[in-house]
Design an enzyme around this catalytic site. Structure first.
Site, PDB file in Angstrom:
ATOM      1  CE1 TYR A 193      -3.827   2.367   0.709  1.00 37.31           C
ATOM      2  CE2 TYR A 193      -2.392   3.279   2.395  1.00 37.31           C
ATOM      3  CZ  TYR A 193      -3.528   3.370   1.614  1.00 37.31           C
ATOM      4  OH  TYR A 193      -4.364   4.461   1.737  1.00 37.31           O
ATOM      5  CE  LYS A 197      -3.555   5.366  -1.498  1.00 39.84           C
ATOM      6  NZ  LYS A 197      -4.605   5.954  -2.354  1.00 39.84           N
TER       7      LYS A 197
HETATM    8  P1  NAP Z   1     -13.166   2.602   1.305  1.00 42.66           P
HETATM    9  O1  NAP Z   1     -14.223   2.979   2.269  1.00 42.66           O
HETATM   10  O2  NAP Z   1     -12.679   1.215   1.236  1.00 42.66           O
HETATM   11  O3  NAP Z   1     -13.644   3.090  -0.147  1.00 42.66           O
HETATM   12  C1  NAP Z   1     -12.872   2.855  -1.282  1.00 42.66           C
HETATM   13  C2  NAP Z   1     -13.670   3.212  -2.505  1.00 42.66           C
HETATM   14  O4  NAP Z   1     -12.871   2.948  -3.670  1.00 42.66           O
HETATM   15  C3  NAP Z   1     -14.934   2.349  -2.640  1.00 42.66           C
HETATM   16  O5  NAP Z   1     -15.951   3.121  -3.204  1.00 42.66           O
HETATM   17  C4  NAP Z   1     -14.487   1.276  -3.617  1.00 42.66           C
HETATM   18  O6  NAP Z   1     -15.557   0.687  -4.335  1.00 42.66           O
HETATM   19  C5  NAP Z   1     -13.624   2.124  -4.538  1.00 42.66           C
HETATM   20  N1  NAP Z   1     -12.790   1.311  -5.427  1.00 42.66           N
HETATM   21  C6  NAP Z   1     -11.891   0.340  -5.113  1.00 42.66           C
HETATM   22  N2  NAP Z   1     -11.381  -0.180  -6.235  1.00 42.66           N
HETATM   23  C7  NAP Z   1     -11.975   0.448  -7.282  1.00 42.66           C
HETATM   24  C8  NAP Z   1     -11.883   0.357  -8.690  1.00 42.66           C
HETATM   25  N3  NAP Z   1     -11.090  -0.543  -9.286  1.00 42.66           N
HETATM   26  N4  NAP Z   1     -12.625   1.197  -9.452  1.00 42.66           N
HETATM   27  C9  NAP Z   1     -13.446   2.086  -8.884  1.00 42.66           C
HETATM   28  N5  NAP Z   1     -13.613   2.212  -7.557  1.00 42.66           N
HETATM   29  C10 NAP Z   1     -12.874   1.411  -6.771  1.00 42.66           C
HETATM   30  O7  NAP Z   1     -11.835   3.475   1.541  1.00 42.66           O
HETATM   31  P2  NAP Z   1     -11.625   5.002   2.007  1.00 42.66           P
HETATM   32  O8  NAP Z   1     -11.020   4.963   3.354  1.00 42.66           O
HETATM   33  O9  NAP Z   1     -12.832   5.815   1.744  1.00 42.66           O
HETATM   34  O10 NAP Z   1     -10.464   5.411   0.990  1.00 42.66           O
HETATM   35  C11 NAP Z   1     -10.611   6.376  -0.040  1.00 42.66           C
HETATM   36  C12 NAP Z   1      -9.226   6.821  -0.474  1.00 42.66           C
HETATM   37  O11 NAP Z   1      -8.539   7.436   0.641  1.00 42.66           O
HETATM   38  C13 NAP Z   1      -8.315   5.662  -0.897  1.00 42.66           C
HETATM   39  O12 NAP Z   1      -7.529   6.067  -1.995  1.00 42.66           O
HETATM   40  C14 NAP Z   1      -7.448   5.428   0.326  1.00 42.66           C
HETATM   41  O13 NAP Z   1      -6.235   4.812  -0.003  1.00 42.66           O
HETATM   42  C15 NAP Z   1      -7.272   6.847   0.825  1.00 42.66           C
HETATM   43  N6  NAP Z   1      -6.899   6.962   2.242  1.00 42.66           N
HETATM   44  C16 NAP Z   1      -7.725   6.528   3.221  1.00 42.66           C
HETATM   45  C17 NAP Z   1      -7.357   6.702   4.556  1.00 42.66           C
HETATM   46  C18 NAP Z   1      -8.253   6.278   5.694  1.00 42.66           C
HETATM   47  O14 NAP Z   1      -7.839   6.426   6.870  1.00 42.66           O
HETATM   48  N7  NAP Z   1      -9.445   5.771   5.454  1.00 42.66           N
HETATM   49  C19 NAP Z   1      -6.118   7.286   4.886  1.00 42.66           C
HETATM   50  C20 NAP Z   1      -5.290   7.721   3.853  1.00 42.66           C
HETATM   51  C21 NAP Z   1      -5.701   7.570   2.525  1.00 42.66           C
HETATM   52  P3  NAP Z   1     -16.247  -0.721  -3.886  1.00 42.66           P
HETATM   53  O15 NAP Z   1     -17.283  -0.380  -2.857  1.00 42.66           O
HETATM   54  O16 NAP Z   1     -16.789  -1.238  -5.161  1.00 42.66           O
HETATM   55  O17 NAP Z   1     -15.149  -1.597  -3.304  1.00 42.66           O
END
Ligand code: NAP
Length: 276
Positions: A193, A197
């Site tokens: 991961y 990133k």
């Molecule tokens: P999440 O709740 O798991 O949501 C991820 C989203 O991405 C879901 O809508 C998922 O769709 C979608 N996705 C995954 N693969 C995809 C694909 N091939 N095509 C289109 N959509 C896809 O995660 P989140 O925490 O909201 O994360 C959002 C972003 O923030 C990510 O890039 C993550 O790395 C980043 N981030 C998160 C955190 C944190 O603490 N949460 C911290 C730093 C960065 P499905 O429902 O179909 O799986």
């Protein structure tokens, strides 16, 4: 063709992406597209926001699927003649205790987080209109993973002259090195991961540089950011921020006023530029 402004958020059927769409529906003066790889999950998310009195639009988008990306590109070109705001939010992460072999985790994670995001950029950046805003959701983990790289790799990833091809080769090399179980020896950190990133942050720096060189005068601003540690399916319930709080920095970057000429090509967390 519509003269209405348009914003697109990838992976926005849940989590931070959904919260970004919610905020843009309230603040962006134009059409906001919630996108999802699964139309059912996407429509359910649209219905949820409609219940809140908001009016997002929907388009299917799987960033792993070039045909899906190109279908969205053609739709935007035809209906709007381009794009004003692009938020690359879609991403995946294996859980810490997942027992999937590391080489598989590396391939799958890089496929979506780096190569998928890059494909979206390749297809949609040429559509960006003057004063457009592009936000690539990376993570603070990219910074810690960078510090875990060999000095040689750190130098490459911090370089102001690294090309997109060189970056792509390095990301592909990481996946190959994990398959041969030599990633440690080759100077990579032990986080798929994190490396994915690093790719997103460095890609953002390269793309911002190219925009400055090739589209001078169009005032497009492109940045990478960290949303913080956010309570979503990815990070779990112990995280410190709500999804709406996690959306704040991405939305701030998506709505930088037309008078702004910075930040551009930066890594931004808590609305503050961080050193890379
Ligand atoms: P999440 O709740 O798991 O949501 C991820 C989203 O991405 C879901 O809508 C998922 O769709 C979608 N996705 C995954 N693969 C995809 C694909 N091939 N095509 C289109 N959509 C896809 O995660 P989140 O925490 O909201 O994360 C959002 C972003 O923030 C990510 O890039 C993550 O790395 C980043 N981030 C998160 C955190 C944190 O603490 N949460 C911290 C730093 C960065 P499905 O429902 O179909 O799986």
């Amino acid at each position: 063709m519509s003269s209405v402004q348009v914003a697109v958020v990838t992976g926005s059927n849940k989590g931070i992406g959904l919260a970004i769409v919610r905020a843009l529906c309230k603040q962006f003066p134009g059409d906001v597209y919630l996108t999802s790889r699964d139309p059912g999950r996407g429509q359910a998310a649209v219905a949820q926001l409609q219940q809140e009195g908001l009016r997002p639009l929907f388009h299917q988008l799987d960033i792993d699927d070039l045909q899906s990306i190109r279908a969205l590109r053609d739709f935007l070109k035809e209906k709007y003649g381009g794009l004003n705001v692009l938020v690359n939010n879609a991403g995946i992460a294996f859980k810490v205790h997942d027992t999937t072999p590391f080489a598989v985790q590396a391939e799958v994670t890089l496929k979506t987080n780096f190569f998928g995001t890059r494909n979206v950029c390749t297809e949609l950046l040429p559509l960006m209109k003057p004063y457009g805003r592009v936000v690539n959701v990376s993570s603070m983990v990219s910074s810690s993973a960078l510090r875990g790289c060999s000095q040689e790799l750190q130098q490459k990833f911090r370089s102001d002259t690294i090309t997109e091809d060189e970056l792509v080769q390095l990301m592909a090399k990481f996946v190959e090195d994990t398959k041969r179980n030599v990633h440690d020896k080759e100077g990579w950190p032990n986080t798929a991961y994190g490396v994915s990133k690093i790719g997103v942050t460095v890609l953002s720096r390269i793309q911002a540089r190219l925009l400055k060189e090739q589209r001078k005068g169009d005032h497009i601003l492109l940045n990478a950011c960290c949303p913080g540690w956010v309570r979503t399916d990815m990070a779990g319930p112990k995280a410190t921020k709500s999804p709406d709080e996690g959306a704040e920095t991405p939305v701030y970057l998506a709505l930088l006023p037309s008078s702004a000429d910075a930040p551009h090509g930066q890594f931004v967390s808590d609305k503050t530029v961080k050193p890379w």
